[in-house]
Design a protein around this motif. Structure first.
Motif, short mmCIF file in Angstrom:
data_model
loop_
_atom_site.label_atom_id
_atom_site.label_comp_id
_atom_site.label_asym_id
_atom_site.label_seq_id
_atom_site.Cartn_x
_atom_site.Cartn_y
_atom_site.Cartn_z
N ASP A 50 43.28 46.66 51.62
CA ASP A 50 45.26 47.43 50.59
C ASP A 50 44.74 46.95 49.65
OD1 ASP A 50 46.07 47.62 53.45
OD2 ASP A 50 46.53 45.31 53.71
N THR A 51 44.83 48.25 48.42
CA THR A 51 45.57 47.68 47.07
C THR A 51 46.64 47.70 46.26
OG1 THR A 51 45.39 50.52 46.93
CG2 THR A 51 43.52 49.11 46.53
N VAL A 52 47.96 47.95 47.77
CA VAL A 52 49.24 47.24 47.85
C VAL A 52 49.77 46.41 48.23
CG1 VAL A 52 51.91 48.97 47.94
CG2 VAL A 52 49.90 50.18 46.75
N ARG A 53 50.83 46.01 47.84
CA ARG A 53 51.20 44.39 48.42
C ARG A 53 52.78 44.51 48.33
NH1 ARG A 53 50.92 39.99 51.27
NH2 ARG A 53 48.58 40.62 52.04
N ARG A 54 53.13 44.31 48.89
CA ARG A 54 54.85 44.97 48.58
C ARG A 54 55.53 45.35 47.70
NH1 ARG A 54 58.44 41.28 50.64
NH2 ARG A 54 57.36 39.66 52.19
N GLY A 55 55.00 47.47 47.72
CA GLY A 55 55.29 48.22 46.98
C GLY A 55 54.83 48.09 45.38
N GLN A 56 53.77 46.66 45.48
CA GLN A 56 52.90 47.02 43.99
C GLN A 56 51.53 46.96 44.31
OE1 GLN A 56 55.01 44.29 42.10
NE2 GLN A 56 57.20 44.73 41.86
N MET A 57 51.41 47.21 43.03
CA MET A 57 49.47 47.24 43.28
C MET A 57 49.63 46.32 43.24
SD MET A 57 47.60 50.61 40.68
CE MET A 57 48.61 49.59 39.60
N ASN A 58 48.04 45.26 44.45
CA ASN A 58 47.89 44.15 44.34
C ASN A 58 47.12 44.31 43.20
OD1 ASN A 58 45.87 45.46 45.20
ND2 ASN A 58 45.55 44.99 46.89
N ILE A 59 45.92 42.59 42.97
CA ILE A 59 44.55 43.14 42.30
C ILE A 59 43.66 43.53 42.07
CG2 ILE A 59 42.84 41.53 41.34
CD1 ILE A 59 44.76 38.95 42.22
N ALA A 60 43.72 44.31 43.18
CA ALA A 60 42.69 45.40 43.48
C ALA A 60 42.65 46.61 43.15
CB ALA A 60 42.00 45.66 45.00
N GLY A 61 44.12 47.52 43.55
CA GLY A 61 44.75 48.35 42.91
C GLY A 61 44.79 48.56 41.52
N GLN A 62 45.48 46.81 41.00
CA GLN A 62 45.50 47.38 39.21
C GLN A 62 43.98 47.16 38.32
OE1 GLN A 62 47.21 43.64 37.99
NE2 GLN A 62 48.87 44.15 39.40
N GLY A 81 37.74 46.50 41.91
CA GLY A 81 38.64 46.28 41.65
C GLY A 81 38.48 45.34 43.56
N MET A 82 37.80 45.16 44.40
CA MET A 82 37.52 44.65 45.22
C MET A 82 36.96 43.35 44.23
SD MET A 82 38.99 45.11 47.64
CE MET A 82 40.13 47.14 48.47
N ALA A 83 36.03 43.62 43.99
CA ALA A 83 35.22 42.34 43.55
C ALA A 83 35.97 41.59 42.98
CB ALA A 83 33.92 42.80 42.13
N SER A 84 36.48 42.07 41.86
CA SER A 84 37.42 41.45 41.32
C SER A 84 38.70 39.98 41.91
CB SER A 84 38.66 42.13 39.87
OG SER A 84 37.55 42.69 39.14
N SER A 85 39.18 40.86 43.29
CA SER A 85 39.72 40.13 44.36
C SER A 85 39.33 39.17 44.04
CB SER A 85 40.49 41.36 45.37
OG SER A 85 41.66 42.16 44.72
N LEU A 86 38.04 39.20 44.89
CA LEU A 86 37.32 37.98 45.76
C LEU A 86 36.84 37.22 44.90
CD1 LEU A 86 34.84 39.89 47.59
CD2 LEU A 86 36.45 38.50 48.91
#
Length: 306
Positions: A50-62, A81-86
């Motif tokens: 997922d790249t969106v949470r509650r209608g806004q971009m999450n960390i991976a999305g940003q 993006g995924m690496a940054s989220s991990l």
């Protein structure tokens, strides 16, 4: 209840209601619970792609969007993006553990709290893995399997851990800790069952989540698990787990799930759990105000709209 930091508030409220005096330690422990929540949510988004949470971009999305704006190819940007989220999730979990390890308490209580935290992460990881496994649909899941997964993935860290840590901070005995553990587990299951119902039938403006998300993901909720036993499920089974599911396909799945009686069944399970919680509260030797707090929390979890 979303975004209201229920976990840290719950820990602090229960600690105070039990007559606890470790105010600074309670605040630090509450912060640790919120950091744990953030870390698990970040990792959950990575697992779900997922790249969106509650209608806004999450960390991976940003992070991936910023990389693409700077000229990175789509695949490379998504990896970034995924690496940054991990890594962000790892930082949250490490910081939470560090806060608890540094609590200004006597060693026995600090070690007991650390044991609760370690067990919480172990159960949450088991629940997350079980959730992913059930979504593969490689074997036939039972309703008990889904409920067990909910208890591990959501209830343990969201309710059980804050309650038991608060009791330890307040100097509660083993009986009190065990009683609050059971209450927390049941409340957490009610919370997640309601979340699953909202995920399919809720108002997207209130929940901040598309009613297609769980269907596209192929999430094995109790609703879906029950609907599978209905003859009409075979007509829409190919739509479940389709990442390209559109609104029309979503409505077909929703209708079959509704017509199967799954929603009515889940509502009955929620009601049964609420009755069980009432019994556990009555059995526990709790201050009257705290018992009332748990009753209100149970009610809020069972009827919430977001």
């Amino acid at each position: 209840m979303g975004g209201k930091m229920i976990r840290p508030h719950l820990l602090i409220d229960v600690h105070e209601s039990l007559g606890g005096t470790e105010s600074e330690a309670a605040v630090d422990a509450a912060c640790a619970m919120q950091l744990l929540h953030i870390g698990l949510v970040i990792h959950d988004d990575v697992i779900d792609n997922d790249t969106v949470r509650r209608g806004q971009m999450n960390i991976a999305g940003q992070f991936s969007s910023e990389a693409m704006l700077l000229g990175a190819a789509d695949a490379a940007a998504q990896t970034w993006g995924m690496a940054s989220s991990l890594l962000a999730g790892d930082l949250m979990l490490t910081e939470a553990h560090s806060l608890l390890a540094r609590l200004d308490l006597d060693s026995p209580r600090r070690f007991e709290i650390l044991d609760i935290f370690d067990d919480t992460i172990a159960e949450s990881v088991t629940g997350e893995q079980s959730d992913v496994w059930l979504s593969l649909h490689l074997d036939e899941a039972r309703a008990e399997d889904v409920l067990a997964m909910i208890g591990q993935k959501t209830a343990v860290y969201s309710f059980e851990a804050p309650l038991t840590i608060a009791a330890v901070l307040a100097g509660g005995d083993a009986g009190l800790v065990a009683g609050l553990r059971s209450i927390g587990r049941h409340i957490g299951v009610v919370y997640q069952l309601r979340d699953d119902v909202l995920g399919l039938f809720g108002d997207e403006q209130e929940t901040g989540k598309s009613v297609l998300s769980d269907l596209r993901e192929g999430k094995e909720t109790l609703l879906v698990n029950t609907a599978r036993t209905h003859p009409s499920w075979s007509e829409v089974a190919h739509l479940f787990g389709d990442r390209g599911l559109d609104a029309d396909g979503g409505r077909r799945l929703q209708q079959v799930i509704e017509d199967s009686g799954a929603r009515t069944f889940v509502e009955s399970v929620i009601d049964d759990r609420c009755e069980a919680i009432a019994g556990l509260i009555a059995e526990a030797d709790l201050p009257q105000a705290l018992a009332g707090r748990f009753e209100d929390l149970t009610s809020a979890c069972s009827v919430r709209c977001s």
